[in-house]
Write an enzyme that holds these catalytic residues in place. Structure first.
Site, PDB file in Angstrom:
ATOM      1  NE  ARG A 135     -12.586  -4.891 -38.670  1.00 49.72           N
ATOM      2  CZ  ARG A 135     -12.019  -4.406 -40.709  1.00 49.72           C
ATOM      3  NH1 ARG A 135     -10.783  -4.880 -40.455  1.00 49.72           N
ATOM      4  NH2 ARG A 135     -13.263  -5.366 -41.040  1.00 49.72           N
ATOM      5  CG  ASP A 192     -22.850   9.726 -22.297  1.00 48.64           C
ATOM      6  OD1 ASP A 192     -22.355   8.817 -21.187  1.00 48.64           O
ATOM      7  OD2 ASP A 192     -21.561  10.896 -22.806  1.00 48.64           O
ATOM      8  CE  LYS A 209     -14.465   8.722 -18.420  1.00 48.40           C
ATOM      9  NZ  LYS A 209     -14.971   9.848 -18.496  1.00 48.40           N
ATOM     10  CE1 TYR A 244     -15.975  13.568 -21.453  1.00 48.71           C
ATOM     11  CE2 TYR A 244     -15.861  12.905 -23.633  1.00 48.71           C
ATOM     12  CZ  TYR A 244     -15.173  13.219 -22.869  1.00 48.71           C
ATOM     13  OH  TYR A 244     -13.828  12.972 -22.747  1.00 48.71           O
TER      14      TYR A 244
HETATM   15  C1  LIG Z   1     -15.313   9.992 -20.085  1.00 48.08           C
HETATM   16  C2  LIG Z   1     -16.880  10.129 -20.432  1.00 48.08           C
HETATM   17  C3  LIG Z   1     -17.018   9.905 -22.060  1.00 48.08           C
HETATM   18  C4  LIG Z   1     -15.730   9.181 -23.015  1.00 48.08           C
HETATM   19  O1  LIG Z   1     -15.435   8.101 -22.815  1.00 48.08           O
HETATM   20  P1  LIG Z   1     -14.260   7.750 -23.295  1.00 48.08           P
HETATM   21  O2  LIG Z   1     -13.320   6.346 -23.083  1.00 48.08           O
HETATM   22  O3  LIG Z   1     -12.919   8.909 -22.169  1.00 48.08           O
HETATM   23  O4  LIG Z   1     -13.759   7.983 -25.076  1.00 48.08           O
HETATM   24  C5  LIG Z   1     -18.040   9.473 -22.305  1.00 48.08           C
HETATM   25  N1  LIG Z   1     -18.998  10.160 -22.088  1.00 48.08           N
HETATM   26  C6  LIG Z   1     -18.949  10.478 -20.635  1.00 48.08           C
HETATM   27  C7  LIG Z   1     -20.195  11.183 -20.034  1.00 48.08           C
HETATM   28  C8  LIG Z   1     -17.696  10.374 -20.189  1.00 48.08           C
HETATM   29  O5  LIG Z   1     -17.659  10.686 -19.286  1.00 48.08           O
END
Ligand SMILES: *Cc1c(COP(=O)(O)O)cnc(C)c1O
Length: 384
Positions: free
Chosen positions: A48, A174, A199, A101
């Protein structure tokens, strides 16, 4: 031996025949130990925690983040919820930017509060001094996201991180927009850098994954323990594909940047457009912070239309042929959304004087994207 037994064991001792440029994709929940003593002595007794491809990806991300330790999670949101729950405990408070987000904010308000963490949402436009004035004795962490989701305000991250540190408050950022490439949170004093690898690092809109990076040994130990405690895992196949995205990240992102700036610049001259929210555009809100701290911009930005009927907003999006209508971003393809329904959950007024749209500029040719937007504006005018 019986055929049944032979079929189960045949070929299992085969070793890689040659070196390849990518890591081995090992698919294993079971890990075989070399001898009896090793059963309880070996660190890696179960799959894991990740095998070769996951380790290779972590090493690549450590380069990107300039981090000593990087941890993988099954999505970007899992990286955020995972890092928060690794560090916070009942009785702590967290300051969360309203520009975060939206699912991050919802996690804090719906889950962290249930576990006894006080959650205070702050206006993304606060100056570092105004933000530090909200710090109380129980404040354990400040969550940053810059530029803000949807509204693209830039936070003065280095100043906030430095001030938080003197008060003994942790910072978590983030950094998905800059993809770890155009802004280095850890080098600017942030304690934990998180991104949705889903992303730009993935770049092809087909894998979920997130990462949390730090240079602090104590935080690294907490992150590692909580991944173990919660049982999060990332497959070798997904890690391999993610690493493939990382290889071309700088090349792709430079192209996203160049095309997005061309489209954003074009938009500023359109009569239907009130304002373009692109941090790299001179004159954009908080351009100065971007200019000081960032080495580039990604392909995601917003723009505000002059007030128009809702039907005209829909006509604009429905006329687009190259731009897909979809909420994610970071892939090779261009996307568009209207944002106003999402802004309804916010407390602080945005001050935007018209409908807000967001574009993700993919790797298509700028002239084709602009032609698509021309058709969109013609449909908007016809419906106004
Ligand atoms: C898309 C996104 C997330 C979450 O990512 P996932 O892989 O879809 O859970 C977090 N922060 C930002 C700024 C995002 O655009």
């Amino acid at each position: 031996m019986d055929e049944k037994t032979r079929l189960i064991h045949a070929g299992r001792d085969v070793q890689p025949r040659a070196r390849t440029v990518g890591p081995a994709i090992q698919r294993g929940s079971t890990v075989l130990l070399p001898n009896s003593r090793a059963l309880y002595e070996e660190d890696l007794g179960y799959g894991r925690a990740g095998l070769a491809a996951q380790e290779a990806l972590c090493l690549g991300l450590a380069e990107l983040e300039r981090a000593s330790d990087v941890f993988l999670y099954p999505s970007g949101l899992a990286a955020l919820s995972g890092a928060l729950t690794a560090v916070l405990k009942a009785g702590d408070a967290i300051l969360v930017t309203e520009g975060a987000y939206k699912p991050t904010r919802v996690f804090c308000q719906r889950v962290l509060t249930r576990f006894g963490v006080r959650v205070e949402i702050y206006d993304a436009r606060l100056s570092p001094d105004e933000l530090m004035a909200l710090v109380k004795d129980d404040t354990r962490m400040i969550l940053l996201e810059s530029p803000s989701s949807l509204t693209f305000e830039m936070q003065d991250v280095p100043a906030i991180a430095a001030a938080a540190r003197t008060r003994g408050v942790l910072t978590l950022m983030d950094n998905t927009w800059a993809a770890g490439l155009y802004f280095k949170p850890l080098a600017h004093g942030v304690d934990i850098s998180v991104q949705a690898l889903t992303k730009y690092v993935c770049g092809h809109s087909d894998i979920f994954m997130g990462s949390a990076a730090t240079n602090d040994r104590k935080l690294a130990a907490q992150l590692e323990a909580s991944i173990h405690d919660f049982g999060w895992a990332v497959t070798g196949d997904a890690a391999y594909d993610m690493l493939r995205g990382l290889r071309t990240l700088p090349t792709r992102l430079a192209r996203h940047d160049e095309t997005a700036r061309a489209v954003a610049g074009w938009l500023t001259a359109q009569p239907q457009v009130k304002q373009v929210l692109h941090p790299a555009l001179p004159g954009a809100p908080s351009h100065a912070i971007w200019d000081r701290d960032y080495s580039g911009a990604s392909g995601l930005f917003g723009f505000v239309l002059n007030p128009c009927p809702l039907d005209a907003e829909h006509a604009f999006l429905d006329a687009l042929k190259i731009f897909g209508l979809g909420f994610s971003w970071g892939g090779f393809e261009s996307l568009a959304i209207r944002c106003d329904p999402q802004l309804k959950s916010r407390t602080f007024v945005t001050g935007l004087e018209g409908p807000l749209f967001r574009l993700h500029i993919g790797l298509e040719q700028a002239s084709d994207l602009i032609a698509d937007l021309v058709a969109g504006f013609a449909a908007l005018d016809a419906a106004s």
